[in-house]
Scaffold this active site. Structure first.
Site, PDB file in Angstrom:
ATOM      1  NE  ARG A 140      50.930  41.207  43.675  1.00 29.82           N
ATOM      2  CZ  ARG A 140      50.106  40.216  43.369  1.00 29.82           C
ATOM      3  NH1 ARG A 140      50.457  39.295  42.499  1.00 29.82           N
ATOM      4  NH2 ARG A 140      48.909  40.132  43.932  1.00 29.82           N
ATOM      5  CD  GLU A 197      43.425  39.319  40.238  1.00 31.56           C
ATOM      6  OE1 GLU A 197      44.333  38.503  40.467  1.00 31.56           O
ATOM      7  OE2 GLU A 197      42.594  39.660  41.111  1.00 31.56           O
ATOM      8  CG  ASN A 209      47.012  41.740  41.370  1.00 32.49           C
ATOM      9  OD1 ASN A 209      46.693  42.305  42.413  1.00 32.49           O
ATOM     10  ND2 ASN A 209      46.354  40.702  40.894  1.00 32.49           N
ATOM     11  CE  LYS A 219      44.125  34.804  41.344  1.00 33.23           C
ATOM     12  NZ  LYS A 219      45.054  35.847  40.827  1.00 33.23           N
ATOM     13  CE  LYS A 277      38.096  42.179  46.664  1.00 34.06           C
ATOM     14  NZ  LYS A 277      37.936  42.220  45.201  1.00 34.06           N
TER      15      LYS A 277
END
Lengths: 501, 165
Positions: A290, A273, A288, A235, A156
């Site tokens: 935001r 998450e 995240n 997603k 990642k």
């Protein structure tokens, strides 16, 4: 706060503008040259063209965005998601310029934006994390780390997100190629080629918790969103509440998310998450800092406007709600419409939207970034719109989604609409058996069960040809049908019509 | 007047004619099979289609050059007119083409290299995602027509691959 510059494009820029207008705030759009008449520009009170098509030469250039804010007298900046939304130095530059930054502090972005730092912060706050390892420069060390974690592993990008800059590796022989490719993609998409390894959990659910903090020390959670249905870590469908967790697990996860937010003195909208394994264990994945793409499902079941809350908190106001005020009513589902061709390995599709007719009806919300006649270009994320349905329970929300998807017409670019209909029609989805392997396991190519057969499509075309139907609507590339270049009408370049008062 | 169209890998000959004296009834032929269809045109250019079972479906067609976008009851298909004598898509042969507009970000082979089916030969970046172009079969690279950093359009032949012989 009087005039908000929205440093984004597409559906999220349009959606942020909606709330601003409802609150009496003016909006300033920024656009690349190819976006100069795009939907988010037409919806704004003013627009500044900040550079050529490539995002790295327009939407991602902090100085140009700041200059646009100064030139138009904007006093606040909303970054949306993607682009500069999680760029610490941009946030700092906005604050240093004396403008209101509608987002968390640069410090919070910094500690959460780097996924390795985030993991350390979470471990210190007592939030469980997925086993993983940071990668130094040499690839030999990477192989040893991957062996230690155990295959399969994920490579990642530290600065990544939204499914970009991520590679699953099942065979040790593929590790080097995956790391190099991930580094290249990360460097070009996020400006940093730092990558790390993480254990890949099999068939987990992806469940995230929305949190909100203000500058008065209040932090609330706004429950979870289940985002398990993904294709290559992108997603596709999200819902609230999650069909896969019970109240006890929900409470523990929401509590952990609030602890995570408090650990970094979080102000504004954030999302923690988690991966949830089949035994009900949950692991921190990333935070995240935001607004999320899928925030409308939370808004739909809680009756809140998250953008309005972001604006209030950015102005220094208190949240105005306590945890006790927040309760879920009904069920909401969101799908993402992508200009991608499922029959060609989901390659992005570009072209003119010759016909675009989104669905409507009770409990149906369309957050669109395009309108009929717009060009879909190869320069940006291929998501065109989101559709959110709400129902008193999950079955009603699913029923409304299935009906809405069947009344959505998009001509001019190939979309994933059939793919979405297939997911929603699948019994595993309807029974709530969702996990991140759902798409690979259940949704192969093909059309939804009970769909119109090809003979019907052919019959419809034959009749339309006989009747002379099918000319593209005015304004949507008229004249293309005969293959000739069309003359540019001034009415196509002036943006939205305005009444003369 | 009949028309030959391709949808996916199917090619069909289609035609329709309004039944004399009937405003909404049409004879439709699909590969010589005839059926009777009712169609009611709506003010917005869409129409209601009834294939004879009494159920009407909403349909919309948009012309796009030689292409036709057709939606019936929520299913959308993209069809292409084809010339009467052709009927199949051109095969690319040994040429590997750019699948979409994008930038070449990596080339991992040179002329003369032997490659195996599935090997990533080159990577095109588009829409912020990397798309590896893989060898469809074992072979030897006979030409590389791209450079790293080059912008390419769909259909551009990037690499020629000759089968081992």
């Amino acid at each position: 706060m009087k005039r908000v510059l929205i440093a984004n494009r597409g559906e999220i820029a349009v959606r942020i503008g909606r709330t601003c207008r409802a609150l009496g705030l003016e909006t300033v759009a920024v656009a690349s040259e190819v976006d100069a008449t795009a939907a988010h520009v037409r919806a704004a009170d003013a627009c500044v063209v900040v550079g050529p098509a490539a995002a790295t030469e327009s939407y991602l250039i902090a100085e140009r965005i700041l200059q646009a804010a100064k030139d138009t007298g904007a006093d606040a900046v909303h970054p949306g998601y993607g682009f500069l939304s999680e760029n610490e130095s941009f946030a700092r530059a906005v604050v240093d310029a004396g403008l209101i930054w509608i987002g968390p502090s640069p410090e919070a972005i910094s500690s959460m934006g780097d996924k390795q730092t985030a993991r350390r912060v979470m471990e210190a706050a007592g939030v469980p994390v997925v086993p993983g390892a940071e990668l130094g420069g040499d690839l030999d060390g990477a192989a040893a780390e991957a062996d230690k974690i155990g295959y399969p592993v994920l490579v990642k990008a530290s600065a990544g997100g939204g499914g970009k800059g991520m590679r699953a590796v099942r065979d040790p022989a593929d590790l080097t190629e995956a790391i190099q490719s991930c580094q290249r993609e990360a460097a070009s998409a996020f400006g940093s080629d730092v990558v790390y390894l993480e254990k890949l959990l099999e068939r987990p659910r992806h469940v995230e918790v929305q949190v909100f903090g203000d500058s008065h020390g209040n932090v609330v959670h706004l429950y979870e969103r289940e985002c398990s249905i993904q294709r290559r870590h992108q997603k596709v469908l999200e819902e609230c509440p999650s069909p896969g967790i019970d109240d006890a697990l929900r409470a523990r996860m929401c509590e952990a998310a609030v602890a995570a937010a408090r650990a970094v003195d979080y102000v504004g909208a954030g999302t923690v998450e988690f991966l949830v394994d089949q035994e009900g264990g949950f692991y921190f994945l990333e935070m995240n800092t935001r607004l999320q793409v899928e925030h409308p499902v939370t808004e739909s079941v809680l009756g809140l406007d998250l953008v309005a809350m972001q604006l209030a908190v950015a102005r220094g106001e208190a949240l105005g709600i306590t945890q006790a005020d927040v309760s879920i009513r009904g069920h909401a589902i969101e799908v993402r419409l992508y200009a991608e061709d499922p029959s060609r390995e989901f390659l992005p599709s570009i072209g003119t939207l010759l016909s675009y007719r989104p669905p409507e009806g009770p409990g149906v919300r369309h957050d669109g970034g395009v309108e009929q006649g717009d060009e879909v270009t190869p320069f940006y994320d291929p998501m065109l719109a989101k559709l959110i349905t709400w129902g008193e329970d999950r079955d009603e929300a699913i029923g409304r989604m299935a009906a809405a998807l069947s009344s959505w017409t998009v001509h001019g670019v190939v979309t994933n609409l059939g793919f979405l209909r297939r997911i929603v029609a699948h019994e595993a989805f309807q029974s709530g058996d969702t996990h991140t392997g759902f798409v690979d396991a259940y949704v192969a190519d093909g059309e939804p069960l009970g769909d119109a057969p090809l003979e019907t499509i052919l019959a419809a075309l034959a009749v339309a040809e006989e009747l002379g139907l099918g000319a593209a609507a005015p304004g949507s590339a008229g004249g293309r049908a005969d293959g000739r270049e069309r003359a540019l009408s001034p009415f196509e370049t002036v943006g939205p019509w305005r009444g003369i008062s | 007047m009949s028309m030959r169209v391709r949808v996916g890998d199917r090619v069909a000959e289609i035609a329709a004619r309004r039944t004399p004296g009937e405003d909404k009834v049409f004879s439709v032929w699909i590969d010589d099979e005839e059926r009777s269809v009712r169609a009611t045109v709506l003010p917005d250019g869409a129409f209601l289609l009834d294939l004879g079972d009494g159920r009407q479906s909403r349909a919309r067609v948009t012309r796009d050059g030689d292409a036709r976008w057709v939606t019936v009851a929520g299913r959308t298909a993209l069809l292409h007119r084809v010339e009467a004598e052709s009927g199949a898509v051109d095969e690319a042969g040994g040429l590997l083409e750019a699948p979409m507009p994008g930038k070449v970000v990596a080339i991992s082979v040179e002329v003369g290299d032997s490659v195996s089916a599935g090997d990533a030969l080159l990577v095109v970046e588009a829409m912020k995602m990397e798309h590896p172009i893989r060898a469809p079969h074992d072979g030897v690279v006979s030409a590389v027509n791209a450079e790293v950093g080059e912008m390419v359009s769909p259909g551009t032949a990037l690499i020629s691959l000759e089968e081992d012989g």
